[in-house]
Design an enzyme around this catalytic site. Sequence first.
Site, PDB file in Angstrom:
ATOM      1  N   ASP A  51      54.710  44.980   2.091  1.00 47.52           N
ATOM      2  CA  ASP A  51      55.781  44.214   2.750  1.00 47.52           C
ATOM      3  C   ASP A  51      57.129  44.920   2.552  1.00 47.52           C
ATOM      4  O   ASP A  51      58.155  44.482   3.080  1.00 47.52           O
ATOM      5  CB  ASP A  51      55.819  42.753   2.299  1.00 47.52           C
ATOM      6  CG  ASP A  51      56.015  42.590   0.807  1.00 47.52           C
ATOM      7  OD1 ASP A  51      56.097  43.609   0.088  1.00 47.52           O
ATOM      8  OD2 ASP A  51      56.100  41.427   0.353  1.00 47.52           O
ATOM      9  N   SER A  52      57.119  46.068   1.852  1.00 45.63           N
ATOM     10  CA  SER A  52      58.296  46.944   1.820  1.00 45.63           C
ATOM     11  C   SER A  52      58.604  47.444   3.238  1.00 45.63           C
ATOM     12  O   SER A  52      59.663  48.008   3.486  1.00 45.63           O
ATOM     13  CB  SER A  52      58.069  48.132   0.876  1.00 45.63           C
ATOM     14  OG  SER A  52      56.848  48.776   1.181  1.00 45.63           O
ATOM     15  N   ASP A  90      49.689  43.708   2.329  1.00 48.85           N
ATOM     16  CA  ASP A  90      50.450  42.693   1.610  1.00 48.85           C
ATOM     17  C   ASP A  90      50.468  41.388   2.391  1.00 48.85           C
ATOM     18  O   ASP A  90      50.736  41.383   3.594  1.00 48.85           O
ATOM     19  CB  ASP A  90      51.914  43.156   1.452  1.00 48.85           C
ATOM     20  CG  ASP A  90      52.235  43.580   0.038  1.00 48.85           C
ATOM     21  OD1 ASP A  90      51.601  43.060  -0.907  1.00 48.85           O
ATOM     22  OD2 ASP A  90      53.124  44.438  -0.122  1.00 48.85           O
ATOM     23  N   LYS A 120      46.924  41.964  -0.723  1.00 50.33           N
ATOM     24  CA  LYS A 120      47.644  41.970  -2.009  1.00 50.33           C
ATOM     25  C   LYS A 120      48.583  40.769  -2.045  1.00 50.33           C
ATOM     26  O   LYS A 120      49.199  40.433  -1.032  1.00 50.33           O
ATOM     27  CB  LYS A 120      48.435  43.267  -2.194  1.00 50.33           C
ATOM     28  CG  LYS A 120      49.269  43.253  -3.490  1.00 50.33           C
ATOM     29  CD  LYS A 120      49.775  44.633  -3.871  1.00 50.33           C
ATOM     30  CE  LYS A 120      51.028  45.074  -3.180  1.00 50.33           C
ATOM     31  NZ  LYS A 120      52.201  44.188  -3.383  1.00 50.33           N
ATOM     32  N   GLU A 122      51.504  38.564  -4.758  1.00 47.84           N
ATOM     33  CA  GLU A 122      52.361  38.664  -5.949  1.00 47.84           C
ATOM     34  C   GLU A 122      52.262  37.384  -6.775  1.00 47.84           C
ATOM     35  O   GLU A 122      52.343  36.283  -6.223  1.00 47.84           O
ATOM     36  CB  GLU A 122      53.822  38.874  -5.517  1.00 47.84           C
ATOM     37  CG  GLU A 122      54.036  40.178  -4.768  1.00 47.84           C
ATOM     38  CD  GLU A 122      55.496  40.394  -4.375  1.00 47.84           C
ATOM     39  OE1 GLU A 122      56.363  39.576  -4.749  1.00 47.84           O
ATOM     40  OE2 GLU A 122      55.777  41.397  -3.684  1.00 47.84           O
ATOM     41  N   GLU A 189      54.631  46.429 -11.554  1.00 47.95           N
ATOM     42  CA  GLU A 189      55.870  47.027 -11.061  1.00 47.95           C
ATOM     43  C   GLU A 189      57.002  46.866 -12.071  1.00 47.95           C
ATOM     44  O   GLU A 189      57.289  45.757 -12.550  1.00 47.95           O
ATOM     45  CB  GLU A 189      56.272  46.392  -9.714  1.00 47.95           C
ATOM     46  CG  GLU A 189      57.560  46.987  -9.144  1.00 47.95           C
ATOM     47  CD  GLU A 189      57.785  46.706  -7.671  1.00 47.95           C
ATOM     48  OE1 GLU A 189      56.888  46.169  -7.004  1.00 47.95           O
ATOM     49  OE2 GLU A 189      58.882  47.045  -7.183  1.00 47.95           O
TER      50      GLU A 189
HETATM   51  O1  KIV Z   1      55.418  46.416  -0.604  1.00 48.08           O
HETATM   52  C1  KIV Z   1      55.202  47.422  -1.295  1.00 48.08           C
HETATM   53  O2  KIV Z   1      55.440  48.563  -0.889  1.00 48.08           O
HETATM   54  C2  KIV Z   1      54.643  47.217  -2.626  1.00 48.08           C
HETATM   55  C3  KIV Z   1      54.551  48.405  -3.520  1.00 48.08           C
HETATM   56  C4  KIV Z   1      55.899  48.768  -3.979  1.00 48.08           C
HETATM   57  C5  KIV Z   1      53.631  48.187  -4.642  1.00 48.08           C
HETATM   58  O3  KIV Z   1      54.314  46.134  -2.972  1.00 48.08           O
END
Ligand code: KIV
Length: 271
Positions: A51-52, A90, A120, A122, A189
């Site tokens: 989600d980056s 994510d 993924k 969090e 992280e």
């Molecule tokens: O969204 C992302 O890129 C991440 C990584 C930094 C692990 O969660």
Amino acid sequence: MKEQAKPKTVTTRTILESKKSGEKVAALTAYDAITARILDEAGIDIILVGDSLSNVFQGNDTTIPVTLDEMIYHAKIVTRAVKRALVVVDMPFMSYQVDAQETLRNAGRILKETGASAVKVEGGKAIAESVGRMTEIGIPVMGHLGLTPQSINKFGGYKPRGEDKEEAAGIISDAKLLEASGVFSIVLEKIPARLAARVTKGVGVPTIGIGAGPQCDGQILVYADMLGLTREFKPRFVRHYANIADEMQKAFSAYVSDVKKGSFPADEESY
Ligand code: KIV
């Protein structure tokens, strides 16, 4: 005719087995087909459609605004380009925090519509029930602890997490809870290297570090950071393997200058 050897694909089982074999897991993010294809051909194990995407691709300040539909759109593009790596997607903010039913529906959409192999999420205790339900019905889940960017409004900044005893103990117990809920790996992280080493020793699933020191079972970075595309963003944990932003700027400037001078296109570039 001789059958061509097919490159072995990476599965969640491969990642789990790396904990025993000791082979480090190499992971990077991607949000588009060109990057995903190059990464895959370079032999990366995991491609995370992170989600980056919200920061790197959409230009937002945080990961909060990106939507489930946008994640699905980019994940589809990435899986289309990937032959070997494991693609993990994510789940964006508020697509898994409400309840287990909504989580299952959204995770199901990600797997069905994108062809990715895992999601993924969090957090620890607060989402352990939903994680358990997903893994029970066959949706592989990667956990993410420490600095969890979707909680930025709670943290109030991007400083390392787990530096005090209480928070460190919380991260260790969350990691064990995630393992018990069936995750196949956990991203750690921006936590102290010693804490990451303790978590890594304390769980039977691989830990994938980002700013969490060398003792993790694998490492992940945002591809744009390690390529030097996000020039202004240079936290301690990012190593620049190239300075692509500088190269791009040089090339774009040269093109502008050639067009203005009339030296592009040349005769041999014309029909
Ligand atoms: O969204 C992302 O890129 C991440 C990584 C930094 C692990 O969660």
